[in-house]
Design a protein around this motif. Structure first.
Motif, PDB file in Angstrom:
ATOM      1  N   GLU A  67     102.155 -28.136  16.964  1.00 24.62           N
ATOM      2  CA  GLU A  67     100.947 -28.077  16.132  1.00 24.62           C
ATOM      3  C   GLU A  67     100.226 -29.414  16.120  1.00 24.62           C
ATOM      4  O   GLU A  67      98.999 -29.462  16.209  1.00 24.62           O
ATOM      5  N   LYS A  74      92.211 -31.145  19.646  1.00 27.69           N
ATOM      6  CA  LYS A  74      90.962 -30.508  19.218  1.00 27.69           C
ATOM      7  C   LYS A  74      90.173 -31.290  18.172  1.00 27.69           C
ATOM      8  O   LYS A  74      88.976 -31.083  18.030  1.00 27.69           O
ATOM      9  N   HIS A 114      99.179 -19.822   6.814  1.00 33.49           N
ATOM     10  CA  HIS A 114      98.556 -20.151   8.108  1.00 33.49           C
ATOM     11  C   HIS A 114      97.501 -21.250   7.989  1.00 33.49           C
ATOM     12  O   HIS A 114      96.458 -21.212   8.631  1.00 33.49           O
ATOM     13  N   HIS A 117      96.930 -23.168  11.362  1.00 36.18           N
ATOM     14  CA  HIS A 117      96.306 -22.233  12.299  1.00 36.18           C
ATOM     15  C   HIS A 117      94.841 -21.978  11.920  1.00 36.18           C
ATOM     16  O   HIS A 117      93.960 -21.954  12.782  1.00 36.18           O
ATOM     17  N   THR A 118      94.586 -21.811  10.630  1.00 37.65           N
ATOM     18  CA  THR A 118      93.209 -21.592  10.161  1.00 37.65           C
ATOM     19  C   THR A 118      92.344 -22.811  10.472  1.00 37.65           C
ATOM     20  O   THR A 118      91.241 -22.682  11.001  1.00 37.65           O
ATOM     21  N   LEU A 120      92.695 -25.033  12.775  1.00 40.28           N
ATOM     22  CA  LEU A 120      92.488 -25.171  14.219  1.00 40.28           C
ATOM     23  C   LEU A 120      91.304 -24.339  14.713  1.00 40.28           C
ATOM     24  O   LEU A 120      90.602 -24.743  15.640  1.00 40.28           O
ATOM     25  N   LYS A 121      91.061 -23.204  14.087  1.00 36.94           N
ATOM     26  CA  LYS A 121      89.959 -22.334  14.511  1.00 36.94           C
ATOM     27  C   LYS A 121      88.606 -23.026  14.367  1.00 36.94           C
ATOM     28  O   LYS A 121      87.660 -22.675  15.060  1.00 36.94           O
ATOM     29  N   TYR A 122      88.506 -23.968  13.445  1.00 33.36           N
ATOM     30  CA  TYR A 122      87.218 -24.591  13.132  1.00 33.36           C
ATOM     31  C   TYR A 122      87.041 -25.972  13.770  1.00 33.36           C
ATOM     32  O   TYR A 122      86.017 -26.624  13.561  1.00 33.36           O
ATOM     33  N   ASP A 167      83.243 -20.522   5.559  1.00 32.26           N
ATOM     34  CA  ASP A 167      84.301 -19.592   5.985  1.00 32.26           C
ATOM     35  C   ASP A 167      85.668 -20.256   5.909  1.00 32.26           C
ATOM     36  O   ASP A 167      86.642 -19.647   5.443  1.00 32.26           O
ATOM     37  N   LEU A 168      85.755 -21.502   6.370  1.00 33.22           N
ATOM     38  CA  LEU A 168      87.023 -22.237   6.354  1.00 33.22           C
ATOM     39  C   LEU A 168      87.567 -22.364   4.938  1.00 33.22           C
ATOM     40  O   LEU A 168      88.718 -21.999   4.668  1.00 33.22           O
ATOM     41  N   GLU A 171      88.643 -18.968   3.489  1.00 34.25           N
ATOM     42  CA  GLU A 171      89.929 -18.492   4.021  1.00 34.25           C
ATOM     43  C   GLU A 171      91.101 -19.228   3.380  1.00 34.25           C
ATOM     44  O   GLU A 171      92.100 -18.616   2.994  1.00 34.25           O
TER      45      GLU A 171
END
Length: 195
Positions: A67, A74, A114, A117-118, A120-122, A167-168, A171
């Motif tokens: 992780e 990123k 998560h 993981h959450t 990382l999406k952003y 959104d981040l 969530e």
């Protein structure tokens, strides 16, 4: 953006960031201020902030080696020219959270919620830096932490990523982990033109 480990967030009449929103998500409010200065170190004696929050950057807790590798690959740095918007979100977690062991907290943070993981999406659109506050100034004679929050997260992003930032945080606030938060303030900031 900054090179040290100790940071101050000074809210008041002066600062390089304009504060356009302070929302109390849960717990006690912070006084409304017009400006915010984010300082590497202590505020100078010649400024008179209404409040100062303090935190230190530290080693990553709760992340695995894999992780951490993904986050480093990123993550963008703070202070990018296009990142004209930001947020400072201080939170405090309750006694139930701190009574758990680190592996129990990790299980809630990532296996159930998560969180990593959450985030990382952003990345890299939304940059962030976590500051730890819980142990600042604490000594054995003072059982309560002198800082009002356990963590302060600083985010910055370009205006076109403002919806993604909403959104981040939406969530993350809907997770099992956030059931342990008993104080959270959402401070939204904007960088002045030309800075």
């Amino acid at each position: 953006m900054d090179s040290g480990r100790y940071f101050s967030f000074a809210g008041g009449p002066a600062g390089s960031w304009s504060v356009f929103k302070i929302a109390t998500v849960i717990g006690a409010a912070l006084p409304i201020v017009e400006r915010l200065e984010i300082l590497d170190g202590h505020p100078p004696a010649d400024i008179a902030p209404q409040w100062v929050l303090r935190g230190v950057t530290s080693n990553e807790r709760y992340v695995t080696r894999a992780e951490k590798g993904l986050l480093v690959a990123k993550q963008a740095g703070l202070g990018r020219p296009q990142a004209k918007l930001g947020a400072v979100i201080p939170i405090r977690k309750n006694a139930a959270w701190w009574s758990m062991t680190q592996d129990e907290r990790r299980a809630i943070l990532e296996e159930q919620s998560h969180h990593i993981h959450t985030g990382l999406k952003y990345l890299p659109a939304i940059a962030r830096r976590l500051h730890h506050c819980r142990d600042l100034g604490r000594d054995l004679a003072t059982p309560e932490a002198p800082e009002p929050f356990d963590f302060i997260t600083l985010f910055d992003y370009a205006p076109e990523h403002a919806a993604a930032f909403e959104d981040l945080v939406g969530e993350l606030r809907a997770t099992e982990e956030w059931k342990y938060v008993d104080r959270e303030i959402d401070i939204r900031i904007a960088r002045e033109r030309g800075k």
